[in-house]
Design an enzyme around this catalytic site. Structure first.
Site, PDB file in Angstrom:
ATOM      1  N   HIS A 219      42.567  46.027  36.656  1.00 24.31           N
ATOM      2  CA  HIS A 219      42.510  44.592  36.939  1.00 24.31           C
ATOM      3  C   HIS A 219      43.213  43.755  35.877  1.00 24.31           C
ATOM      4  O   HIS A 219      43.354  42.545  36.020  1.00 24.31           O
ATOM      5  CB  HIS A 219      41.036  44.171  37.062  1.00 24.31           C
ATOM      6  CG  HIS A 219      40.818  42.985  37.928  1.00 24.31           C
ATOM      7  ND1 HIS A 219      40.232  41.827  37.473  1.00 24.31           N
ATOM      8  CD2 HIS A 219      41.110  42.773  39.236  1.00 24.31           C
ATOM      9  CE1 HIS A 219      40.163  40.953  38.455  1.00 24.31           C
ATOM     10  NE2 HIS A 219      40.693  41.490  39.541  1.00 24.31           N
TER      11      HIS A 219
ATOM     12  N   LYS B 265      45.923  41.832  33.708  1.00 22.76           N
ATOM     13  CA  LYS B 265      47.125  41.095  34.088  1.00 22.76           C
ATOM     14  C   LYS B 265      47.834  40.669  32.804  1.00 22.76           C
ATOM     15  O   LYS B 265      47.440  39.707  32.153  1.00 22.76           O
ATOM     16  CB  LYS B 265      46.750  39.905  34.967  1.00 22.76           C
ATOM     17  CG  LYS B 265      46.134  40.357  36.306  1.00 22.76           C
ATOM     18  CD  LYS B 265      45.450  39.245  37.028  1.00 22.76           C
ATOM     19  CE  LYS B 265      44.920  39.742  38.377  1.00 22.76           C
ATOM     20  NZ  LYS B 265      43.866  40.748  38.230  1.00 22.76           N
TER      21      LYS B 265
ATOM     22  N   HIS C 247      41.526  31.151  40.778  1.00 23.21           N
ATOM     23  CA  HIS C 247      41.534  32.595  40.590  1.00 23.21           C
ATOM     24  C   HIS C 247      41.437  32.896  39.098  1.00 23.21           C
ATOM     25  O   HIS C 247      41.333  34.047  38.687  1.00 23.21           O
ATOM     26  CB  HIS C 247      42.805  33.210  41.193  1.00 23.21           C
ATOM     27  CG  HIS C 247      42.772  34.703  41.284  1.00 23.21           C
ATOM     28  ND1 HIS C 247      43.442  35.524  40.396  1.00 23.21           N
ATOM     29  CD2 HIS C 247      42.138  35.528  42.137  1.00 23.21           C
ATOM     30  CE1 HIS C 247      43.232  36.790  40.709  1.00 23.21           C
ATOM     31  NE2 HIS C 247      42.442  36.829  41.758  1.00 23.21           N
TER      32      HIS C 247
ATOM     33  N   LYS D  16      39.608  33.070  35.461  1.00 22.29           N
ATOM     34  CA  LYS D  16      38.257  33.440  35.037  1.00 22.29           C
ATOM     35  C   LYS D  16      38.094  32.988  33.586  1.00 22.29           C
ATOM     36  O   LYS D  16      38.907  33.341  32.726  1.00 22.29           O
ATOM     37  CB  LYS D  16      38.019  34.949  35.121  1.00 22.29           C
ATOM     38  CG  LYS D  16      38.223  35.520  36.533  1.00 22.29           C
ATOM     39  CD  LYS D  16      39.585  36.127  36.648  1.00 22.29           C
ATOM     40  CE  LYS D  16      39.764  36.981  37.873  1.00 22.29           C
ATOM     41  NZ  LYS D  16      40.236  36.279  39.058  1.00 22.29           N
TER      42      LYS D  16
END
Length: 601
Positions: free
Chosen positions: A255, A257, A486, A488
């Protein structure tokens, strides 16, 4: 079995508890997507989650709102209908939508990639000079203005992504991926892209033409059919290499990025929250931390040279080595050759595994706990300073708050300096920011925006207690309330929301898979997924009060160093009519901004 709470009464269906661990990580699909031109409404041409496939389907085949009832072929089976008693959000569709007065119809139609606005690159703050071979790329006066504008204006190097369809003033200082990959940032030699959901064809087009054949490494976590699909995507590009991240624990995902950009002039690291697909860079709120341009160290420098006070360089090397990949070891050697000493943020990662003893504090929420204890500063009445989490999906938290959220997780995020007397963390409030159904319905994208908010009914039904912590998504001050998050973020704020003790932007959603969970009576931390973020602490930015002031307007020029929190403070708690967005149930009682309903199947 029935459960009842302030949110209503519902039937709890049986589901595999372990499977819910991957909720909050956008459950991956292992099915092959359709070849181009064949039933394209069944899914995008790249591997992605079931929630995103549903969003793609509804964009391709929208269901127009009429009188709030299903089209005949879409009618749900009688056993699926919720009882009228205590209408809950479980299987209803935005219960209190009767007061809908119209949202002005379609705010902005989805545009093809080639039809979108071309944004002028904007380089963030840097103390380095303009690359020599680009000084003549534009008229000197224009180039000088650009560099004067960007130099020294963003001490945190924290940016939001540009949003298509909002006023241009709200995109001031924001970045698109084309900006990040622009020649203004440096003369690219090679790059590495770490991500979860990847559209290779789209990604290659984001690079300037002069860089599109430069070596590009894509680090992913795809397996089986999805891996084969990704390889098929990459096959036409001879400069593209793929590196599969090992995921040996069930339901984990890659996950993280991150971009690693190697230039003739130096090196840059970008840690962000966007998938490498068009939708994530179009009408969503995303976060980016973009490093300064790290210069090359002189020949013969020691391996320890070029380290920052935050140990960012060695922590990044440690993270890359956790992949156990010879390909990534090549990048480790490049990193060793550069000077990271200007870095002011701390790196916070998660990597899959089971960790004991000192290894427990290297990753996940225990890594954050260690950093906050060692480097954060205690503040007055800190037990009243709430922990705030903001995320785009949610995993299985357990039967009640004591199982994880209000025990080990809160203990980590509530840590603040090393005191002789341990703070009773059970007193620390927790506020969670997650979009409501109406947030999604009224967004720029309408209901399909919920495809990137993959909170499932199977998980939600089992943790009704969680929703009493929820607060709405609101970003009016930045003009982004209708650009669904999107991003966090996690932070510790004062009770009046005017100060923050620390701030974290990360890829990690609210899930045990991302942050880790104790096993063996707390002697072992188990993490399923790869995640990465950066932590901002006041002490690293010359602030000796122990907290940042919150920037009231993220676009204002404030002479005092204040942090640009990407959503509105104070927070607004869910009202009785509000329901958290759940992607895999229908919403048919009111139209979205495109005049459509949401029926995911």
């Amino acid at each position: 079995m029935f459960q009842e709470s302030e949110h209503g009464k519902w039937t709890v269906s049986s589901s595999d508890e372990s499977a819910d661990e991957q909720a909050g990580l956008e459950k991956p699909s292992t099915s092959l997507s359709q070849p181009s031109g064949q039933n394209e409404d069944r899914g995008p041409h790249y591997p992605c989650s079931e929630a995103r496939k549903a969003a793609h389907k509804r964009k391709s085949s929208p269901l127009k709102y009429n009188d709030g009832s299903f089209p005949p072929k879409m009618a749900p089976a009688p056993k699926q209908k919720p009882s009228q008693e205590g209408l809950g959000w479980c299987l209803s569709s935005s219960d209190d939508e009767d007061d809908f007065k119209g949202q002005g119809g379609k705010i902005e139609a989805e545009a093809n990639v080639g039809q979108k606005e071309c944004w002028a690159p904007k380089e963030p703050a840097t103390t380095h000079k303009l690359p020599l071979n680009h000084k003549s790329a534009e008229p000197s006066e224009k180039m000088q203005d650009t560099w004067d504008l960007l130099n020294g204006e963003n001490s945190f190097r924290f940016f939001l992504t540009k949003v298509n369809g909002i006023k241009s003033k709200y995109n001031t200082g924001a970045l698109h991926i084309k900006d990040i990959l622009s020649p203004l940032f440096g003369s690219l030699v090679s790059s590495a892209q770490f991500n979860y959901c990847i559209d290779v064809k789209w990604l290659v087009k984001q690079y300037p033409k002069e860089f599109r054949e430069k070596p590009l490494l894509i680090v992913h976590g795809e397996k089986r059919e999805s891996k084969a699909e990704l390889h098929e995507q990459a096959h036409p590009y001879k400069n593209v290499r793929l590196c599969q991240a090992k995921l040996d624990i069930a339901f984990g995902t890659h996950h993280t990025k991150m971009m690693l950009l190697h230039y003739e002039e130096g090196f840059r690291v970008v840690i962000h929250t966007s998938n490498l697909i068009d939708d994530d860079w179009y009408q969503k709120t995303q976060g980016i931390w973009l490093s300064s341009l790290y210069p090359r160290l002189p020949p013969g420098s020691a391996e320890s040279d070029g380290e920052s006070h935050t140990n960012f360089k060695s922590d990044l090397i440690s993270y890359l080595k956790s992949y156990n990949s010879p390909t990534l070891n090549e990048w480790v050697e490049i990193i060793k050759q550069h000077d990271f000493s200007e870095t002011r943020v701390y790196l916070l990662g998660s990597t899959p595994g089971r960790y004991q003893n000192n290894e427990k504090e290297k990753w996940g929420h225990l890594r954050l706990r260690k950093l906050l204890k060692e480097h954060a500063t205690q503040v007055t009445d800190q037990h009243s300073w709430p922990v705030i989490g903001q995320f785009s999906s949610i995993g299985s938290m357990g039967a009640d708050q004591s199982k994880w959220l209000c025990s080990e997780f809160r203990d980590s995020l509530a840590s603040l300096g090393n005191s002789v007397k341990t703070l009773t963390n059970h007193e620390v409030p927790i506020h969670l920011v997650y979009p409501t159904v109406d947030n999604v319905r009224q967004s720029l994208e309408g209901y399909p925006a919920g495809g990137s908010l993959p909170y499932s009914i199977q998980t939600a039904q089992k943790q009704l207690w969680l929703h009493s912590y929820f607060h709405k998504w609101s970003a009016e001050t930045s003009g982004r309330s209708h650009a669904m998050p999107h991003i966090k973020t996690y932070m510790r704020a004062s009770p009046d929301f005017q100060k923050i003790a620390w701030f974290l932007v990360t890829s990690a959603n609210l899930s045990k898979a991302a942050w880790g969970a104790f096993e063996k009576n707390g002697t072992q931390l188990m993490i399923r997924s790869y995640e990465l973020g950066v932590l901002f602490l006041p002490s690293e930015f010359g602030v000796d009060t122990g907290y940042f002031q919150v920037k009231e307007n993220i676009f204002s020029d404030n002479p005092v160093l204040s942090f640009p929190v990407p959503y509105d403070l104070p927070l607004e708690k869910y009202e009785s009519k509000d329901r958290p967005w759940i992607w895999n149930i229908p919403y048919i009682r009111a139209p979205d901004t495109h005049g459509n309903m949401w029926v995911p199947k």
